[in-house]
Design a protein around this motif. Sequence first.
Motif, PDB file in Angstrom:
ATOM      1  N   TYR A  58       2.148  -6.653  -3.702  1.00 56.75           N
ATOM      2  CA  TYR A  58       0.833  -6.838  -4.323  1.00 56.75           C
ATOM      3  C   TYR A  58      -0.219  -6.047  -3.531  1.00 56.75           C
ATOM      4  CZ  TYR A  58      -2.820  -9.586  -6.690  1.00 56.75           C
ATOM      5  OH  TYR A  58      -3.883  -9.991  -7.444  1.00 56.75           O
ATOM      6  N   VAL A  59      -0.914  -5.136  -4.203  1.00 59.89           N
ATOM      7  CA  VAL A  59      -1.908  -4.315  -3.501  1.00 59.89           C
ATOM      8  C   VAL A  59      -3.260  -4.457  -4.207  1.00 59.89           C
ATOM      9  CG1 VAL A  59      -2.525  -1.971  -2.775  1.00 59.89           C
ATOM     10  CG2 VAL A  59      -0.109  -2.641  -2.867  1.00 59.89           C
ATOM     11  N   ASP A  60      -4.259  -4.940  -3.479  1.00 59.83           N
ATOM     12  CA  ASP A  60      -5.605  -5.083  -4.040  1.00 59.83           C
ATOM     13  C   ASP A  60      -6.488  -3.974  -3.443  1.00 59.83           C
ATOM     14  OD1 ASP A  60      -8.259  -5.761  -4.551  1.00 59.83           O
ATOM     15  OD2 ASP A  60      -7.845  -7.907  -4.506  1.00 59.83           O
ATOM     16  N   THR A  61      -6.985  -3.090  -4.312  1.00 59.14           N
ATOM     17  CA  THR A  61      -7.747  -1.935  -3.799  1.00 59.14           C
ATOM     18  C   THR A  61      -9.268  -2.083  -3.972  1.00 59.14           C
ATOM     19  OG1 THR A  61      -7.694  -0.687  -5.873  1.00 59.14           O
ATOM     20  CG2 THR A  61      -5.823  -0.385  -4.374  1.00 59.14           C
ATOM     21  N   THR A  62      -9.727  -3.331  -4.174  1.00 63.61           N
ATOM     22  CA  THR A  62     -11.174  -3.522  -4.400  1.00 63.61           C
ATOM     23  C   THR A  62     -12.016  -2.836  -3.321  1.00 63.61           C
ATOM     24  OG1 THR A  62     -10.712  -5.653  -5.420  1.00 63.61           O
ATOM     25  CG2 THR A  62     -12.991  -5.260  -4.750  1.00 63.61           C
ATOM     26  N   TYR A  63     -11.582  -2.979  -2.081  1.00 68.15           N
ATOM     27  CA  TYR A  63     -12.399  -2.425  -0.987  1.00 68.15           C
ATOM     28  C   TYR A  63     -11.802  -1.149  -0.397  1.00 68.15           C
ATOM     29  CZ  TYR A  63     -14.584  -6.899  -1.590  1.00 68.15           C
ATOM     30  OH  TYR A  63     -15.213  -7.982  -2.153  1.00 68.15           O
ATOM     31  N   CYS A  64     -10.915  -0.501  -1.139  1.00 71.25           N
ATOM     32  CA  CYS A  64     -10.301   0.736  -0.636  1.00 71.25           C
ATOM     33  C   CYS A  64     -10.795   1.925  -1.442  1.00 71.25           C
ATOM     34  CB  CYS A  64      -8.790   0.711  -0.815  1.00 71.25           C
ATOM     35  SG  CYS A  64      -7.977  -0.647   0.005  1.00 71.25           S
ATOM     36  N   ASP A  65     -11.095   3.017  -0.757  1.00 76.30           N
ATOM     37  CA  ASP A  65     -11.370   4.226  -1.529  1.00 76.30           C
ATOM     38  C   ASP A  65     -10.024   4.862  -1.869  1.00 76.30           C
ATOM     39  OD1 ASP A  65     -10.501   5.461   0.744  1.00 76.30           O
ATOM     40  OD2 ASP A  65     -12.443   6.271   1.329  1.00 76.30           O
ATOM     41  N   LEU A  66     -10.092   5.983  -2.566  1.00 74.67           N
ATOM     42  CA  LEU A  66      -8.855   6.587  -3.057  1.00 74.67           C
ATOM     43  C   LEU A  66      -7.912   6.970  -1.914  1.00 74.67           C
ATOM     44  CD1 LEU A  66      -7.416   7.439  -5.612  1.00 74.67           C
ATOM     45  CD2 LEU A  66      -8.557   9.641  -5.471  1.00 74.67           C
ATOM     46  N   GLU A  67      -8.491   7.546  -0.852  1.00 79.55           N
ATOM     47  CA  GLU A  67      -7.649   7.982   0.271  1.00 79.55           C
ATOM     48  C   GLU A  67      -6.902   6.813   0.905  1.00 79.55           C
ATOM     49  OE1 GLU A  67      -6.544  10.881   1.216  1.00 79.55           O
ATOM     50  OE2 GLU A  67      -7.661  11.525  -0.548  1.00 79.55           O
ATOM     51  N   GLU A  68      -7.637   5.713   1.086  1.00 78.97           N
ATOM     52  CA  GLU A  68      -7.026   4.529   1.695  1.00 78.97           C
ATOM     53  C   GLU A  68      -5.935   3.959   0.767  1.00 78.97           C
ATOM     54  OE1 GLU A  68      -7.110   3.350   4.510  1.00 78.97           O
ATOM     55  OE2 GLU A  68      -6.733   1.189   4.468  1.00 78.97           O
ATOM     56  N   SER A  69      -6.218   3.935  -0.527  1.00 78.36           N
ATOM     57  CA  SER A  69      -5.228   3.427  -1.486  1.00 78.36           C
ATOM     58  C   SER A  69      -3.971   4.295  -1.454  1.00 78.36           C
ATOM     59  CB  SER A  69      -5.781   3.422  -2.913  1.00 78.36           C
ATOM     60  OG  SER A  69      -7.010   2.751  -2.953  1.00 78.36           O
ATOM     61  N   LYS A  70      -4.173   5.614  -1.392  1.00 75.32           N
ATOM     62  CA  LYS A  70      -3.031   6.540  -1.336  1.00 75.32           C
ATOM     63  C   LYS A  70      -2.188   6.264  -0.102  1.00 75.32           C
ATOM     64  CE  LYS A  70      -4.847  10.668  -3.583  1.00 75.32           C
ATOM     65  NZ  LYS A  70      -5.402  12.009  -3.388  1.00 75.32           N
TER      66      LYS A  70
END
Length: 224
Positions: free
Chosen positions: A199-211
Amino acid sequence: MKIINIAIDGPSGAGKSTLAKMLAADFGFIYVDTGAIYRSVGLYVLRKGIGSKDAAAVSAALPEIDVEMRYNDGAQLMILNGEDVTSLLRTPEVSIYASDVSAMPDVRRFLLEKQRKLAKENSVIMDGRDIGTVVLPDAEIKIFLTASPETRAKRRFIELTEKGIETTYEDVLADQFYRDKNDSSRALAPLKPAADAVYVDTTYCDLEESKRILRKIVEEKLEK
Ligand code: DC
């Protein structure tokens, strides 16, 4: 070479397609955007003047529909009865049609084998709503990607505006609530994380961090 399948599920606007495309390029997989297949069926139904909730009329129209995926420099093209409809699939109207027709059992049955065949013959990263739960329950890697409704709507609004599609943040948020509810509450193959998904929640991640997070998940699983 062993075929490996990666399933990425989550609500609309979570960044699935952007991240899945990036992973596919990094790891040499074919990216399959299953939402585009439902959108193509939605577009056909819309053009035909059938109501988006008219299940009987949609079922009757299914034999007339041929959806095919082609790849051009890694980009997925959707071919509907011989016509390239790729650029017509992202409008708010088609989004609603796709969500409504995707709740119909006949439509899901019609598209299921197509998706499974692609994954059987190729190493794929497939994104959608029910990939880890229904389409590819044996996928080697499963990721459930999400973010808060406001963050997702903001991202979607920026994406649509950049594509020249005129809309407002409020409209995007309202459409998204409609689709979230529709896609999660339907009886068949509702949106939900597979029991074995990361489970990955990207609410507080920008694209680079999500990648970075997703790359790490895939690398770790592939090494095992
Ligand atoms: O991912 P997307 O927003 O392009 O998908 C459009 C619609 O298609 C979505 O509202 C629900 C449906 N869909 C689905 O039911 N199952 C999938 N695997 C992918 C999409």
